[in-house]
Write a protein that holds these residues in place. Structure first.
Motif, PDB file in Angstrom:
ATOM      1  N   SER A   1       0.847  -1.189   0.000  1.00 18.40           N
ATOM      2  CA  SER A   1       0.000   0.000   0.000  1.00 18.40           C
ATOM      3  C   SER A   1       0.884   1.240   0.000  1.00 18.40           C
ATOM      4  CB  SER A   1      -0.888   0.010   1.251  1.00 18.40           C
ATOM      5  OG  SER A   1      -0.080  -0.036   2.423  1.00 18.40           O
ATOM      6  N   GLY A   2       0.370   2.338  -0.481  1.00 15.59           N
ATOM      7  CA  GLY A   2       1.124   3.584  -0.494  1.00 15.59           C
ATOM      8  C   GLY A   2       1.328   4.119   0.908  1.00 15.59           C
ATOM      9  N   THR A   3       2.427   4.818   1.118  1.00 14.75           N
ATOM     10  CA  THR A   3       2.708   5.413   2.422  1.00 14.75           C
ATOM     11  C   THR A   3       3.672   6.570   2.242  1.00 14.75           C
ATOM     12  OG1 THR A   3       3.575   5.022   4.645  1.00 14.75           O
ATOM     13  CG2 THR A   3       4.599   3.799   2.868  1.00 14.75           C
ATOM     14  N   SER A   4       3.601   7.541   3.142  1.00 16.06           N
ATOM     15  CA  SER A   4       4.551   8.655   3.123  1.00 16.06           C
ATOM     16  C   SER A   4       5.717   8.408   4.065  1.00 16.06           C
ATOM     17  CB  SER A   4       3.833   9.956   3.518  1.00 16.06           C
ATOM     18  OG  SER A   4       3.291   9.842   4.829  1.00 16.06           O
ATOM     19  N   SER A   5       5.635   7.344   4.874  1.00 14.72           N
ATOM     20  CA  SER A   5       6.704   7.017   5.815  1.00 14.72           C
ATOM     21  C   SER A   5       7.713   6.075   5.163  1.00 14.72           C
ATOM     22  CB  SER A   5       6.128   6.348   7.066  1.00 14.72           C
ATOM     23  OG  SER A   5       5.318   7.236   7.787  1.00 14.72           O
ATOM     24  N   LEU A   6       8.916   6.069   5.713  1.00 15.97           N
ATOM     25  CA  LEU A   6       9.937   5.152   5.239  1.00 15.97           C
ATOM     26  C   LEU A   6       9.624   3.755   5.767  1.00 15.97           C
ATOM     27  CD1 LEU A   6      12.639   4.876   3.716  1.00 15.97           C
ATOM     28  CD2 LEU A   6      13.800   5.272   5.890  1.00 15.97           C
ATOM     29  N   ARG A   7       9.465   2.794   4.856  1.00 19.93           N
ATOM     30  CA  ARG A   7       9.067   1.437   5.217  1.00 19.93           C
ATOM     31  C   ARG A   7      10.241   0.461   5.190  1.00 19.93           C
ATOM     32  NH1 ARG A   7       4.616   0.378   1.518  1.00 19.93           N
ATOM     33  NH2 ARG A   7       3.207  -0.176   3.200  1.00 19.93           N
ATOM     34  N   ALA A   8      11.178   0.653   4.261  1.00 17.23           N
ATOM     35  CA  ALA A   8      12.307  -0.266   4.116  1.00 17.23           C
ATOM     36  C   ALA A   8      13.367   0.410   3.264  1.00 17.23           C
ATOM     37  CB  ALA A   8      11.861  -1.577   3.469  1.00 17.23           C
ATOM     38  N   LEU A   9      14.601  -0.143   3.320  1.00 15.83           N
ATOM     39  CA  LEU A   9      15.705   0.368   2.510  1.00 15.83           C
ATOM     40  C   LEU A   9      16.190  -0.712   1.550  1.00 15.83           C
ATOM     41  CD1 LEU A   9      18.065   2.309   4.970  1.00 15.83           C
ATOM     42  CD2 LEU A   9      16.394   3.249   3.379  1.00 15.83           C
ATOM     43  N   LEU A  10      16.555  -0.277   0.353  1.00 16.27           N
ATOM     44  CA  LEU A  10      17.307  -1.107  -0.583  1.00 16.27           C
ATOM     45  C   LEU A  10      18.646  -0.417  -0.770  1.00 16.27           C
ATOM     46  CD1 LEU A  10      17.680  -3.323  -2.770  1.00 16.27           C
ATOM     47  CD2 LEU A  10      16.709  -1.705  -4.400  1.00 16.27           C
ATOM     48  N   TYR A  11      19.718  -1.089  -0.365  1.00 15.88           N
ATOM     49  CA  TYR A  11      21.052  -0.504  -0.477  1.00 15.88           C
ATOM     50  C   TYR A  11      21.877  -1.342  -1.438  1.00 15.88           C
ATOM     51  CZ  TYR A  11      25.878   0.694   0.606  1.00 15.88           C
ATOM     52  OH  TYR A  11      27.193   1.073   0.498  1.00 15.88           O
ATOM     53  N   MET A  12      22.531  -0.676  -2.384  1.00 20.22           N
ATOM     54  CA  MET A  12      23.427  -1.385  -3.289  1.00 20.22           C
ATOM     55  C   MET A  12      24.785  -0.726  -3.263  1.00 20.22           C
ATOM     56  SD  MET A  12      23.032  -2.642  -7.218  1.00 20.22           S
ATOM     57  CE  MET A  12      24.362  -3.578  -7.986  1.00 20.22           C
ATOM     58  N   ASP A  13      25.780  -1.495  -2.907  1.00 16.00           N
ATOM     59  CA  ASP A  13      27.147  -1.013  -2.865  1.00 16.00           C
ATOM     60  C   ASP A  13      27.797  -1.206  -4.238  1.00 16.00           C
ATOM     61  OD1 ASP A  13      29.336   0.095  -1.642  1.00 16.00           O
ATOM     62  OD2 ASP A  13      30.101  -1.801  -0.871  1.00 16.00           O
ATOM     63  N   GLU A  14      28.728  -0.314  -4.573  1.00 13.48           N
ATOM     64  CA  GLU A  14      29.501  -0.436  -5.813  1.00 13.48           C
ATOM     65  C   GLU A  14      28.597  -0.685  -7.020  1.00 13.48           C
ATOM     66  OE1 GLU A  14      32.362   0.558  -5.739  1.00 13.48           O
ATOM     67  OE2 GLU A  14      32.842   0.412  -3.619  1.00 13.48           O
ATOM     68  N   ILE A  15      27.823   0.328  -7.348  1.00 18.37           N
ATOM     69  CA  ILE A  15      26.847   0.195  -8.442  1.00 18.37           C
ATOM     70  C   ILE A  15      27.500   0.317  -9.820  1.00 18.37           C
ATOM     71  CG2 ILE A  15      26.255   2.645  -8.515  1.00 18.37           C
ATOM     72  CD1 ILE A  15      23.364   1.812  -8.965  1.00 18.37           C
ATOM     73  N   PHE A  16      28.811   0.505  -9.837  1.00 20.13           N
ATOM     74  CA  PHE A  16      29.564   0.607 -11.086  1.00 20.13           C
ATOM     75  C   PHE A  16      29.214  -0.546 -12.030  1.00 20.13           C
ATOM     76  CE2 PHE A  16      33.299  -0.736 -13.543  1.00 20.13           C
ATOM     77  CZ  PHE A  16      33.617   0.430 -14.230  1.00 20.13           C
ATOM     78  N   GLY A  17      28.818  -0.213 -13.261  1.00 18.23           N
ATOM     79  CA  GLY A  17      28.511  -1.215 -14.277  1.00 18.23           C
ATOM     80  C   GLY A  17      27.062  -1.629 -14.327  1.00 18.23           C
ATOM     81  N   PHE A  18      26.302  -1.351 -13.258  1.00 18.83           N
ATOM     82  CA  PHE A  18      24.895  -1.757 -13.222  1.00 18.83           C
ATOM     83  C   PHE A  18      23.944  -0.617 -13.606  1.00 18.83           C
ATOM     84  CE2 PHE A  18      27.030  -4.642 -10.287  1.00 18.83           C
ATOM     85  CZ  PHE A  18      26.571  -5.870 -10.719  1.00 18.83           C
TER      86      PHE A  18
END
Length: 819
Positions: free
Chosen positions: A334-351
């Motif tokens: 469901s939509g929300t204005s609060s922070l629900r979770a994080l997706l973190y990607m290290d070293e995004i070089f090449g992607f």
């Protein structure tokens, strides 16, 4: 840059609701750290963030700080780790004992420092304890971090960490994706991502529009997913050889992609299946983003997907497939204005390059554009700013910029930063920012947050986790062995998980079709991998039935019908009541397979037990299935009285808990915002009065200083005139002395005015401190009433199907064609 002595910190200074403690601000002119803490508003991460910095800049430390703060705030994080650094999050030791650090000390480092491993461990433990204390942290904060989250390292394609079944199957997207007309674009995007990733694994750089391989596989996925079926690689190999369609577009299949050339692609894919290490890709936990973010009890999880051990093609496949799953999971929320979770990607070089279109780029761009509405914050990190698509990164609202290696890197970062500021409708002093970036030291970052007034310079706090560098596979294996095993997911709302078809019993040689007595319905089912064209296909006996279940309970508002298809293998030694059993059945919702009345030509038949040749056995089997479904297919409804919330009819406990957590975060953020707004006006009025009082004090002090100087000059002149200028005391000197004496009296009066102004200023400052203490007390009370997901006391109501409406029909002997 230097660091000045600052007042001692305690948890009350930075343990706030909805804010991340990242460090202390740095003075732009002197480069010295101040006592002003950098408390970052967690909600700002819903507009995503980028961390840029060369090796040694402190980029990894800042990334770890962010994830640690998210965990302390009850938020889960999915980490994609191409380099192997982020496993350091598991090296967090609340007791800070040397023996905790010792297993992770590199002997080469100890030797280089002239110490034994034991001595190096003691020194490291002291270093970490001292570093934490300097930033107001201690072992209790580390313990709170470990209590708040479950931590796990996954290693797809390897048995070093927890295994992740990336290639087990490509399951169709859920109802939220692709089931409605509005989601057609999303479905095609998901198919394109899965196919592009798979072809990347095969080393095929495929254009979604012009590549025959991509178009063929995309059509196979499209047909399977629209019919609700998953695909595994074996099914894809067979589908490539014998596609279930005769045309692609308006051109017939053989003209578009001849069978001989399709066979070459099938052989290439089959070579992947036949490779010795392929089994590791099939085993482990399913690729389920919800399970990667939360445990079955609803506890937030930090899941680190380590891909450092993989080849470039394998990394691209895993990242593409994982990002596609994140997009699917996101759209189901469901939509929300609060922070629900994080997706973190290290070293995004090449992607996420600026011009090329690798398979990972499209789903990442989708997340950057759309994740905000669902409360998913995306944080990307790199030390190679030149190879980033800054047009796409203009969606990042926060930029953390550390020390950069070359002027070219600075130019690229400035271009992206200016674009992001322009997209947010905010100006940027490019000259000042460029000059500052050029002189950044270790662990010092420039933060540009579009939600704030302007850029801020700060030094990162000490990480709670031991930053010892990339972990080897052996070290990951040791960490995974020490961590608790993955708990099974909570059961689905209809009881035990539906088992898949059991492996076929070996049959030496099939025989002729048995002749059955009247009263036994006989049907023929060709499996999902259609092998009807094979010479002498083999049929195996199964028991099939359809069932209709009605769930109704007024108290919880349930009135639901479910239609099931049930298929169970008939074993050669069937000895149950009536001879037929359902215990190994595969049960599917809304399943109506195509049961034919005629078999494939030239087929062979596995032996049929005698029990399956008695009509009475099928009547008994029908009653047994009805009893079994009534006993096991229980609908569980979960409720949480404090929120007056109830689960959806088909919602499992883990999903319900996640929904409650999101609501709790939303309500908490709303209450915090109300507190801020309630006190903001009074604080602003006090600040204006304080500013005016400070100006008054400065003015009074200046007047007093001037008066004292004038008095000193007047008295001095009169004395010198009497002693040196003239031989006698003249009338003028008498007048001067009188003026000087009156000046002393006025100085006293102005000194009293200064004291009065200072008292007024002190009163106002005390009022402000009192208001801040009141606000802190209210926030502390709000924090005390904020429960963790595991503490949510959920009540459960079981709803069984109504016996009078439970119907089992079409019970028959189903011959299933061997795949």
């Amino acid at each position: 840059m230097t660091e000045t002595k600052t007042p001692a910190l305690s948890a009350r200074h930075f343990e706030k609701l909805g804010v991340f403690y990242l460090g202390r601000e740095v003075d732009w002119q002197t480069g010295e750290t101040s006592g002003e803490l950098l408390l970052y508003d967690a909600k700002d991460l819903t507009t995503h963030a980028l961390i840029v910095g060369m090796t040694g800049s402190g980029k990894t430390g800042l990334s770890v700080d962010l994830i640690e703060e998210a965990a302390l705030d009850g938020l889960p994080t999915l980490v994609i780790d191409p380099k192997g650094d982020m496993g350091n999050l598991l090296l967090s030791f609340p007791e800070l004992r040397p023996e905790d650090f010792e297993p992770w000390i590199d002997p080469a480092v100890a030797t280089r420092n002239g110490r034994t491993v034991e001595e190096e461990a003691r020194a490291t433990a002291e270093l970490w304890a001292g570093g934490l204390a300097k930033w107001g942290q201690d072992g209790e904060r580390i313990a709170a971090f470990r209590r708040n989250v479950d931590l796990a390292i996954y290693t797809p394609g390897s048995t070093a960490g927890r295994q992740l079944s990336v290639l087990g199957s490509f399951e169709p997207p859920g109802e939220a994706l692709g089931a409605r007309a509005l989601d057609e674009d999303a479905l095609q995007e998901r198919i394109a991502g899965a196919v592009s990733g798979l072809l990347a694994l095969l080393g095929i750089a495929a254009d979604p529009v012009g590549s025959r391989e991509h178009i063929l596989l995309a059509n196979l996925f499209d047909q399977a997913w629209r019919s609700g079926r998953g695909l595994d690689l074996a099914g894809l190999v067979q589908g490539i050889q014998k596609p279930p369609f005769e045309k692609l577009g308006v051109i017939d299949l053989e003209t578009f992609y001849p069978a001989k050339e399709r066979t070459a692609l099938a052989l290439r894919l089959n070579g992947l299946l036949a490779s010795p290490g392929f089994a590791a890709w099939l085993e482990g936990e399913p690729l389920d983003v919800g399970a990667l973010l939360y445990t079955p009890s609803g506890k937030p999880r930090i899941s680190i997907v380590s891909i450092a051990h993989l080849s470039d093609a394998e990394r691209m496949f895993v990242v593409t497939l994982l990002l596609g799953e994140v997009v699917s999971w996101m759209r189901a929320q469901s939509g929300t204005s609060s922070l629900r979770a994080l997706l973190y990607m290290d070293e995004i070089f090449g992607f996420f390059p600026p011009s090329a279109e690798p398979a990972s780029k499209r789903p990442m761009l989708t997340l950057l554009k759309q994740a905000r509405a669902y409360g998913l914050g995306v944080v990307l990190a790199t030390q190679n700013p030149v190879d980033l698509d800054y047009k796409g990164l203009s969606n990042c609202g926060t930029w953390w910029i550390g020390r950069l290696q070359t002027e070219r890197d600075v130019d690229r970062v400035m271009a992206g930063l200016e674009g992001a500021s322009a997209a947010a409708g905010r100006g940027l002093d490019s000259g000042a920012v460029r000059r500052t970036i050029g002189g950044l030291g270790k662990r010092t970052f420039l933060m540009n947050d579009v939600h704030e007034e302007g850029p801020v310079l700060f030094k990162t706090r000490w990480a709670m986790s031991y930053l010892r560098g990339p972990l080897t596979r052996a070290e990951i294996s040791r960490l995974s062995a020490a961590s608790p095993a993955a708990r099974p997911a909570s059961p689905p709302p209809f009881g035990v998980p539906p088992p898949r078809l059991q492996p076929a019993e070996p049959v030496a040689e099939g025989g002729a079709r048995p002749i059955l007595p009247q009263g036994i319905e006989e049907r023929f089912l060709i499996g999902e991998a259609d092998s009807a064209g094979e010479d002498e296909p083999l049929y195996r006996p199964h028991l099939f039935a359809r069932a209709h279940l009605h769930y109704k309970r007024a108290g919880v508002g349930v009135d639901l019908w479910r239609n099931l298809g049930v298929l169970a293998p008939i074993s050669a030694g069937a000895t149950g009541r009536g001879g037929l059993e359902w215990q190994d059945a595969e049960i599917r919702e809304e399943w109506s397979p195509n049961l034919r009345k005629r078999p494939a030509a030239g087929a062979r038949y596995a032996p049929l037990p005698a029990a399956a040749q008695r009509p009475s056995a099928y009547a008994r089997a029908s009653k047994d299935l009805a009893a079994e479904l009534y006993r096991t297919r229980v609908l569980r409804v979960f409720t949480y009285p404090p929120f007056k919330e109830q689960s959806e009819p088909l919602e499992d406990e883990a999903t319900f808990r996640q929904r409650l957590v999101t609501r709790a975060l939303e309500e908490r953020d709303l209450e915090v915002e109300k507190l801020r707004q309630r006190h903001a006006g009074e604080l602003e009025r006090l600040d204006r009065r304080i500013e005016s009082a400070e100006a008054r004090v400065a003015s009074e002090r200046a007047q007093l200083a001037d008066r004292r100087m004038a008095t000193v000059v007047s008295v001095g002149t009169s004395v010198l005139g009497a002693l040196l200028g003239r031989k006698r005391l003249s009338a003028t000197n008498v007048n001067r002395a009188g003026t000087a004496i009156r000046g002393v009296g006025r100085s006293r009066k102005e000194a009293e005015d200064v004291d009065l102004a200072e008292e007024r200023l002190e009163d106002l400052l005390e009022k402000r401190k009192e208001l801040e203490r009141e606000l802190e007390a209210e926030l502390a009370e709000l924090r005390a009433h904020t429960v963790s997901p595991a503490e949510l006391r959920i009540e459960e109501v079981e709803v069984r199907p109504l016996k009078g409406d439970l119907a089992v029909e079409d019970v028959c002997l189903a011959w299933v064609l061997d795949a």
